[in-house]
Each structure stands twice: as structure tokens, then as C-alpha cells.
Design a protein around this motif. Structure first.
Motif, PDB file in Angstrom:
ATOM      1  N   UNK A  11       0.837  -1.197   0.000  1.00  0.00           N
ATOM      2  CA  UNK A  11       0.000   0.000   0.000  1.00  0.00           C
ATOM      3  C   UNK A  11       0.878   1.256   0.000  1.00  0.00           C
ATOM      4  N   UNK A  12       0.673   2.155  -0.957  1.00  0.00           N
ATOM      5  CA  UNK A  12       1.522   3.358  -1.026  1.00  0.00           C
ATOM      6  C   UNK A  12       1.204   4.405   0.039  1.00  0.00           C
ATOM      7  N   UNK A  13      -0.024   4.400   0.545  1.00  0.00           N
ATOM      8  CA  UNK A  13      -0.414   5.395   1.538  1.00  0.00           C
ATOM      9  C   UNK A  13      -0.288   4.882   2.957  1.00  0.00           C
ATOM     10  N   UNK A  14      -0.790   5.695   3.885  1.00  0.00           N
ATOM     11  CA  UNK A  14      -0.731   5.357   5.299  1.00  0.00           C
ATOM     12  C   UNK A  14      -1.673   4.204   5.616  1.00  0.00           C
ATOM     13  N   UNK A  15      -1.207   3.280   6.454  1.00  0.00           N
ATOM     14  CA  UNK A  15      -2.032   2.139   6.856  1.00  0.00           C
ATOM     15  C   UNK A  15      -3.049   2.566   7.906  1.00  0.00           C
ATOM     16  N   UNK A  16      -4.289   2.037   7.799  1.00  0.00           N
ATOM     17  CA  UNK A  16      -5.249   2.283   8.872  1.00  0.00           C
ATOM     18  C   UNK A  16      -4.966   1.313  10.019  1.00  0.00           C
ATOM     19  N   UNK A  17      -5.723   1.417  11.087  1.00  0.00           N
ATOM     20  CA  UNK A  17      -5.440   0.630  12.289  1.00  0.00           C
ATOM     21  C   UNK A  17      -5.478  -0.868  12.015  1.00  0.00           C
ATOM     22  N   UNK A  42       7.387   5.375   0.838  1.00  0.00           N
ATOM     23  CA  UNK A  42       8.355   6.413   1.225  1.00  0.00           C
ATOM     24  C   UNK A  42       9.539   6.404   0.269  1.00  0.00           C
ATOM     25  N   UNK A  43      10.081   7.591  -0.060  1.00  0.00           N
ATOM     26  CA  UNK A  43      11.287   7.644  -0.906  1.00  0.00           C
ATOM     27  C   UNK A  43      12.513   7.199  -0.127  1.00  0.00           C
ATOM     28  N   UNK A  44      13.559   6.875  -0.840  1.00  0.00           N
ATOM     29  CA  UNK A  44      14.806   6.459  -0.193  1.00  0.00           C
ATOM     30  C   UNK A  44      15.481   7.644   0.485  1.00  0.00           C
TER      31      UNK A  44
END
Length: 428
Positions: A226-232, A307-309
Motif C-alpha cells: 500500500x503506497x499510503x498510510x495504513x489504517x489501524x 516512502x522515498x529512499x
């Protein structure tokens, strides 16, 4: 006092009692061998003592080797109950107990080892990807293959660590889990060599690194990638990879208990804020502390889906700032020293705007390595050239040739792997 109690008291170091490892006023509790930690006092086994190699009925677990021996003979043991926080980090040495350090010297030059290490790298990375793919398809871990892969890496790093170390900078856009696992294997062996671990322990820590994230094959790909933030809910699924890893390795014949422990514990923190058990410093094994640092470093310096390196410098600064809270202080400093300020293969930007790759580190003047210049900003130079930044000290180079920053691989369209394929050799 009966005979057994006297034997047990004779085995307990008074210093250990004062530090809180052993409290004979506490009752014993039954736990699985997978929960054993250095510092626990084993008072009872799930079998007769005479069926084991233990000389005394009751003993202190002083190092990982003690835990491995117990694991070979038992499934459950009884340990004396202790307080949740046994010893604060500053009171417990991060050095492995009862281990004599080994002093290593390079057997061959970095240039000579590059010729051999290239083949080791290609084959080992292929076997690592095969191992992960087989598990995803429902297969089992090929223990012999895994150990042979690690042994080849240990042999190369003992000859000269620089060749394989800079190869960890070669990244691809796919197969992140396998690539990351292999890099952690190499980096942990190199750190172990720097720390003076014996060869058998180098093979053990390398196997721990190779298999530390094996539980991620049980995490749904849509969560893992998943490229975005994970939910709980997704975060809980991701955190569960340490439990999946432990279970997979527990069911694998021939796997050392150290690898099981590391798969389960490499996200624990020295301050007790890690997962899955919120262990504090004294409950975290030496190998788990090593892998925690190496795992974080390689992840931060890789391009991930979310996240980028980061540059190597920024990643090392984070490790330095979180020593004693997230990471073991002594091991964090040892890792930073072993990696170096500008390791070979690092991409750097100079104060004058030129961009290049570090060809050769400088042990005496770590901020002045040898660099091959490739671009002026985003524009390729008409002719690539090698400069020795040591010449700044004798006035042959202007001070604007000093390094301004390190950059992630791929910046300005420069990839270290492409230059390796052209035959460029990086060395210390």
C-alpha cells in the motif's frame, strides 16, 4: 537449605541478584522455550535432568547459546518469575556474554574480492528470491539452501567486506522483501565481523538477517504494498508479520532458535515501546538488537512503496539520534563506525554542485574520499573524472569540492548498479 537449592545458589552471581535478574523469593512460572531470554533463571525442565547435558539442576541463561541448547531438548521450562523490567539499558552491556572477540584482517584487496563477490552476490540474491517465492506458493524453507547462501556471504566478508557491502546499494524496483532480506543478511554479517564475533556466530547472525522478515509472506499484498498510510486494521496486519515469522520458523527443521527469536523480536525497542511484546532492553537478545539496527538502516535507504529512499547520512543520523531509546547505544555507534561516513558506492553532491559516486573511502580523513564526478547538477559532464578530495588539504583543489550531502541511489538519474555493470570498481 536442601542440596538442590544450595546448588542453585552457588550458580547465581551476586551481581546478577543485585541487578534483578534472579529473585529466589519469586515463584517459578512455566513458559515455552520460544519465550526464553538471556538473564532468565531456569529452575525446572519438561523432562528429567539426566536426559539433558546440563550438569546442575537449575542455571542462569547467560548467552544465546544457552537458550539454543535448552531449545534442543525441551519444549517448555519453568523460570523464576522476575519484575517486567529487569535491568535498565545503561546497566547492561550490549556485548555478548562469555564471548571472546575475534580480530579480523582483510585476506585480499577489495579489487580482488570484487571479482569473486559479484558471482556470490548474483547467486545469493537469486536463491533468496527463490526462497521467498517458494514460501509464497506454500512451500517450506529450504534450510540447506539458506545456510549455504549465508556461508558464501560470510566467506566473502571474511576475505574483504567492502565488495559485498557496496553491492547492497544496487537496488531494483521489484522484489523488495527478498532484496531487503538479503541486504540485511550482508550488513549484519559485516557488523558482526566489525564487532569481532566468531565465524559460527557470523553464520548464525547472517541466517537471522536473511529470515528476519519471512513472516511478511503471510501479510496480504494489498497491505504490504500500500503506497499510503495504513489504517489501524492494516497496521495490525502488518505488525503480525513477526508472529507469522516466528511460527514459520518454529515449524522449520534445522533452524536455529536465534533466527526464531530475531523474526519475533526485531521490532522491539530498548525503551519498551516496540512490538509485539513491548520488551524492554534486558529482554531483547543481542542478535535481535543487531538486526533491529540493520533492518531500519536498509529500509530507510531503500525506495519503498510508501516512502522515498533516504541518503545514508540521514539514515545514520536517525540511528544515532535514537540510540538508547529505539536502538542499543553501543551497537548503534558500532554500526555507524562500520558503515562509515561516505561508504564506497555512495552518491554525493559537492558544494560546487557536482554530483558523483564515492570510489574509495579514506580511513584517516573520512570526509575526504575519492570520488568519480559524473554530473554538474542535472547536466552530464563532457568527461567523467576522478578527484581525490584529500587534495583540498594541500591546496590542489578548491574547498567548494567538499561534500555537501549524500543522495539516495537513483538521484539525478544515476544508479550505482549501472556503473558496476560498466566495470567500475568501488573499494575501501
Amino acid at each position: 537449605m536442601n542440596k538442590k537449592a544450595a546448588q542453585r545458589d552457588d550458580l547465581v552471581d551476586p551481581k546478577v541478584v543485585r541487578q534483578g535478574f534472579y529473585d529466589k523469593s519469586k515463584r517459578s512460572i512455566k513458559i515455552s522455550v520460544g519465550e526464553l531470554r538471556v538473564g532468565m533463571y531456569v529452575s525446572k525442565l519438561d523432562r528429567d535432568w539426566l536426559e539433558t547435558p546440563f550438569l546442575m539442576q537449575g542455571f542462569l541463561l547467560e548467552c544465546q547459546a544457552d537458550i539454543d541448547t535448552v531449545t534442543e531438548y525441551c519444549e517448555h521450562v519453568w523460570v523464576d518469575a522476575v519484575q517486567p523490567t529487569w535491568v535498565p539499558p545503561e546497566e547492561r552491556s550490549s556485548l555478548p556474554p562469555a564471548k571472546k572477540r575475534t580480530t579480523y584482517t582483510n585476506k585480499v584487496s577489495a579489487r580482488d574480492e570484487h571479482k569473486h563477490a559479484a558471482g556470490v552476490f548474483r547467486e545469493a540474491r537469486r536463491l533468496t528470491k527463490s526462497l521467498v517465492d517458494d514460501l509464497r506458493l506454500g512451500g517450506v524453507i529450504d534450510t540447506t539452501q539458506a545456510k549455504n547462501t549465508v556461508k558464501a556471504c560470510v566467506d566473502s566478508i571474511l576475505r574483504n567486506p567492502d565488495a559485498l557491502l557496496w553491492m547492497t546499494k544496487i537496488r531494483t524496483q521489484d522484489n523488495y522483501t527478498a532484496e531487503h532480506s538479503f541486504n540485511v543478511c550482508i550488513l549484519s554479517i559485516a557488523l558482526g565481523r566489525h564487532l569481532g564475533l566468531c565465524e559460527s556466530d557470523l553464520e548464525k547472525i547472517g541466517l537471522c538477517g536473511l529470515l528476519h522478515d519471512v513472516g511478511k509472506i503471510r501479510v496480504p499484498p494489498k497491505v504490504l504494498n500500500k503506497p499510503g498510510k495504513l489504517d489501524k486494521k492494516e497496521w495490525n496486519m502488518m505488525r503480525a508479520h513477526v508472529i507469522h515469522g516466528r511460527n514459520l520458523l518454529l515449524s522449520t527443521p534445522g533452524i536455529t532458535h536465534a533466527a526464531v527469536d530475531v523474526a519475533y523480536s526485531h521490532h522491539e525497542r530498548m525503551d519498551g515501546e516496540g512490538y509485539p511484546r513491548k520488551l524492554k532492553a534486558a529482554g531483547i537478545s543481542y542478535f535481535s538488537r543487531i538486526i533491529a539496527i540493520v533492518d531500519a538502516y536498509d529500509a530507510m535507504t531503500a525506495k519503498r512503496c510508501y516512502a522515498p529512499a533516504m541518503s545514508t547520512t540521514k539514515a545514520l543520523k536517525i540511528i544515532y539520534s535514537e540510540r538508547g531509546t529505539h536502538f542499543d547505544s553501543e551497537l548503534a555507534l558500532a554500526f555507524i563506525k562500520s558503515v562509515g561516513l561516505y561508504p564506497p558506492g555512495s552518491m554525493v553532491e559537492l558544494k560546487n554542485g557536482m554530483v558523483g559516486l564515492v570510489l574509495e573511502a579514506n580511513r584517516e580523513r573520512r570526509h575526504l574520499p575519492k570520488v568519480i564526478l559524473l554530473k554538474q547538477g542535472s547536466e552530464p559532464l563532457k568527461r567523467e573524472k576522478i578527484v581525490d578530495l584529500m587534495q583540498i588539504e594541500n591546496g590542489k583543489l578548491e574547498e567548494d569540492y567538499l561534500i555537501r550531502d549524500t543522495l539516495p541511489d537513483g538521484s539525478f538519474g544515476i544508479f550505482v548498479g549501472e556503473y558496476r555493470e560498466k566495470g567500475l570498481i568501488f573499494k575501501n
